[in-house]
Scaffold this motif. Structure first.
Motif, PDB file in Angstrom:
ATOM      1  N   VAL A  74       0.874  -1.175   0.000  1.00 24.39           N
ATOM      2  CA  VAL A  74       0.000   0.000   0.000  1.00 24.39           C
ATOM      3  C   VAL A  74       0.914   1.229   0.000  1.00 24.39           C
ATOM      4  O   VAL A  74       1.551   1.534   1.021  1.00 24.39           O
ATOM      5  CB  VAL A  74      -0.924   0.012   1.227  1.00 24.39           C
ATOM      6  CG1 VAL A  74      -1.835   1.245   1.196  1.00 24.39           C
ATOM      7  CG2 VAL A  74      -1.760  -1.271   1.288  1.00 24.39           C
ATOM      8  N   GLY A  75       1.005   1.901  -1.146  1.00 25.01           N
ATOM      9  CA  GLY A  75       1.994   2.957  -1.278  1.00 25.01           C
ATOM     10  C   GLY A  75       3.377   2.346  -1.198  1.00 25.01           C
ATOM     11  O   GLY A  75       3.714   1.458  -1.975  1.00 25.01           O
ATOM     12  N   ASP A  76       4.159   2.797  -0.214  1.00 26.31           N
ATOM     13  CA  ASP A  76       5.474   2.184  -0.009  1.00 26.31           C
ATOM     14  C   ASP A  76       5.508   1.376   1.284  1.00 26.31           C
ATOM     15  O   ASP A  76       6.587   1.059   1.795  1.00 26.31           O
ATOM     16  CB  ASP A  76       6.580   3.246   0.006  1.00 26.31           C
ATOM     17  CG  ASP A  76       6.420   4.243   1.147  1.00 26.31           C
ATOM     18  OD1 ASP A  76       5.370   4.215   1.824  1.00 26.31           O
ATOM     19  OD2 ASP A  76       7.347   5.049   1.361  1.00 26.31           O
ATOM     20  N   GLN A  77       4.329   1.027   1.805  1.00 25.97           N
ATOM     21  CA  GLN A  77       4.246   0.264   3.046  1.00 25.97           C
ATOM     22  C   GLN A  77       3.821  -1.175   2.779  1.00 25.97           C
ATOM     23  O   GLN A  77       3.039  -1.441   1.853  1.00 25.97           O
ATOM     24  CB  GLN A  77       3.243   0.914   4.012  1.00 25.97           C
ATOM     25  CG  GLN A  77       3.635   2.297   4.482  1.00 25.97           C
ATOM     26  CD  GLN A  77       4.920   2.257   5.296  1.00 25.97           C
ATOM     27  OE1 GLN A  77       5.030   1.517   6.272  1.00 25.97           O
ATOM     28  NE2 GLN A  77       5.891   3.060   4.880  1.00 25.97           N
ATOM     29  N   LEU A  78       4.328  -2.097   3.585  1.00 31.18           N
ATOM     30  CA  LEU A  78       3.902  -3.495   3.544  1.00 31.18           C
ATOM     31  C   LEU A  78       3.043  -3.739   4.775  1.00 31.18           C
ATOM     32  O   LEU A  78       3.549  -3.829   5.901  1.00 31.18           O
ATOM     33  CB  LEU A  78       5.115  -4.422   3.520  1.00 31.18           C
ATOM     34  CG  LEU A  78       5.995  -4.314   2.277  1.00 31.18           C
ATOM     35  CD1 LEU A  78       7.222  -5.208   2.406  1.00 31.18           C
ATOM     36  CD2 LEU A  78       5.209  -4.674   1.004  1.00 31.18           C
ATOM     37  N   LEU A  79       1.731  -3.820   4.543  1.00 26.75           N
ATOM     38  CA  LEU A  79       0.775  -3.978   5.631  1.00 26.75           C
ATOM     39  C   LEU A  79       0.333  -5.433   5.728  1.00 26.75           C
ATOM     40  O   LEU A  79       0.161  -6.116   4.711  1.00 26.75           O
ATOM     41  CB  LEU A  79      -0.441  -3.071   5.422  1.00 26.75           C
ATOM     42  CG  LEU A  79      -0.140  -1.574   5.263  1.00 26.75           C
ATOM     43  CD1 LEU A  79      -1.446  -0.785   5.170  1.00 26.75           C
ATOM     44  CD2 LEU A  79       0.722  -1.055   6.410  1.00 26.75           C
ATOM     45  N   VAL A  80       0.143  -5.897   6.951  1.00 27.72           N
ATOM     46  CA  VAL A  80      -0.164  -7.301   7.215  1.00 27.72           C
ATOM     47  C   VAL A  80      -1.663  -7.461   7.457  1.00 27.72           C
ATOM     48  O   VAL A  80      -2.223  -6.863   8.380  1.00 27.72           O
ATOM     49  CB  VAL A  80       0.624  -7.814   8.434  1.00 27.72           C
ATOM     50  CG1 VAL A  80       0.239  -9.260   8.751  1.00 27.72           C
ATOM     51  CG2 VAL A  80       2.124  -7.696   8.193  1.00 27.72           C
ATOM     52  N   ALA A  81      -2.301  -8.264   6.620  1.00 28.79           N
ATOM     53  CA  ALA A  81      -3.719  -8.579   6.770  1.00 28.79           C
ATOM     54  C   ALA A  81      -4.074  -9.627   5.731  1.00 28.79           C
ATOM     55  O   ALA A  81      -3.364  -9.793   4.726  1.00 28.79           O
ATOM     56  CB  ALA A  81      -4.601  -7.352   6.582  1.00 28.79           C
ATOM     57  N   HIS A  82      -5.194 -10.324   5.956  1.00 23.75           N
ATOM     58  CA  HIS A  82      -5.653 -11.291   4.964  1.00 23.75           C
ATOM     59  C   HIS A  82      -6.414 -10.598   3.841  1.00 23.75           C
ATOM     60  O   HIS A  82      -6.206 -10.872   2.665  1.00 23.75           O
ATOM     61  CB  HIS A  82      -6.540 -12.343   5.622  1.00 23.75           C
ATOM     62  CG  HIS A  82      -6.868 -13.503   4.724  1.00 23.75           C
ATOM     63  ND1 HIS A  82      -7.913 -13.471   3.832  1.00 23.75           N
ATOM     64  CD2 HIS A  82      -6.275 -14.712   4.564  1.00 23.75           C
ATOM     65  CE1 HIS A  82      -7.962 -14.619   3.173  1.00 23.75           C
ATOM     66  NE2 HIS A  82      -6.970 -15.383   3.587  1.00 23.75           N
ATOM     67  N   ASP A  83      -7.309  -9.675   4.213  1.00 21.54           N
ATOM     68  CA  ASP A  83      -8.180  -9.011   3.248  1.00 21.54           C
ATOM     69  C   ASP A  83      -7.952  -7.502   3.267  1.00 21.54           C
ATOM     70  O   ASP A  83      -7.619  -6.920   4.314  1.00 21.54           O
ATOM     71  CB  ASP A  83      -9.646  -9.316   3.581  1.00 21.54           C
ATOM     72  CG  ASP A  83      -9.947 -10.800   3.529  1.00 21.54           C
ATOM     73  OD1 ASP A  83      -9.639 -11.418   2.488  1.00 21.54           O
ATOM     74  OD2 ASP A  83     -10.451 -11.340   4.527  1.00 21.54           O
TER      75      ASP A  83
END
Length: 288
Positions: A74-83
């Motif tokens: 998301v943008g330059d971030q790596l976000l942790v989630a399934h959905d």
């Protein structure tokens, strides 16, 4: 799939790596540490680990040898989630996994599980487009390169954590193009017997329900038992490990029967959302 809160509570109520060498201060210290600290359960894989109240830490408290994190670019971030609807800017790969692992390895003198050799498998499932997500992941892993098993110019250098990239298949091309990388590729059954070496594909994972009809009830068909053992033997002959997802995970005889067959066939990782249930099963059978 992510668990609902109700199902997770039910599992909690009802439930009871690549091996890599790291530098050791000496055999006497190692023996002393082993005497003080419970053995890790290297076969235990925490599926959708981030859904637990304390991502990573709950699995490590249950002595698991493998954890799974789904990531979205998301943008330059790596976000942790399934959905996508569950994305939270505070839940980054760094905050939930990389920073806690770095702190733990420092505190444990180069090990994830104090007093025990071995490399924790961090399975990273790419939920957004594979090539771009992997390239951002690669940038993050390089910042923590002291943590990770590394492939460099044809050789593998073990570290306390081994990152294995799963999910979106488009990650394969940029990974194969690298002469130095801090992650490896999660293969499928179609990769068995191909030219991809264990130094690139150390793990073969696949969906149990697409390859076997048995769900743990009644007798395991002999043809399927032989198929399972043939798969494992073929992978092991090439230095690869095996994991199946979508195996039964509700506590009960069917799950125990299926886990028993996986262990008997020497499958390397047992997949679960029920940390205490798998821990109890492996302890009851004196399995690591």
């Amino acid at each position: 799939m992510a668990l609902t809160t109700t199902r997770r509570r039910a599992l909690t109520t009802l439930g009871a790596a690549l091996a890599g060498a790291v530098a050791l201060p000496g055999a006497t210290a190692l023996a002393s540490d082993r005497g003080r600290h419970p053995r890790p359960l290297w076969r235990a894989h925490a599926h959708n680990d981030y859904e637990h109240p304390r991502p990573l830490l709950d699995a490590l408290d249950h002595r698991f040898g493998s954890v799974e994190a789904d990531i979205h670019l998301v943008g330059d971030q790596l976000l942790v989630a399934h959905d996508p609807e569950d994305l939270d800017p505070a839940r980054t790969l760094e905050s939930l996994y990389l920073d806690p692992l770095a702190a733990r390895v420092r505190a444990h003198h180069g090990r994830v599980h104090r007093g025990h050799r071995g490399s924790l498998q961090l399975l990273i499932d790419l939920k957004t487009e594979g090539a771009s997500t992997y390239l951002e992941l690669d940038r993050r892993l390089r910042r923590y390169k002291h943590l990770f098993t590394t492939y460099a110019h044809g050789r593998v250098f073990p570290g306390p954590v081994t990152a294995v990239v799963s999910g979106h298949r488009a990650a394969r091309a940029p990974m194969e193009a690298q002469t130095v990388r801090h992650a490896f590729y999660d293969g499928r059954l179609a990769d068995l017997g191909t030219s991809a070496p264990a130094s690139f594909v150390p793990l073969i994972s696949d969906n149990w329900t697409l390859n076997f009809t048995w769900r743990g009830e009644g007798a395991f068909p002999e043809t399927e038992r032989q198929k399972l053992r043939t798969i494992v033997q073929a992978a092991h002959s090439r230095g690869q490990k095996v994991r199946f997802w979508a195996t039964p995970d509700m506590p009960g005889p069917a799950r125990d029967a299926l886990w028993g067959e996986l262990v008997a066939a020497d499958v390397d990782f047992l997949n679960t959302d029920d940390l205490s249930g798998l821990e109890a099963f492996l302890d009851a059978h004196a399995l690591g």
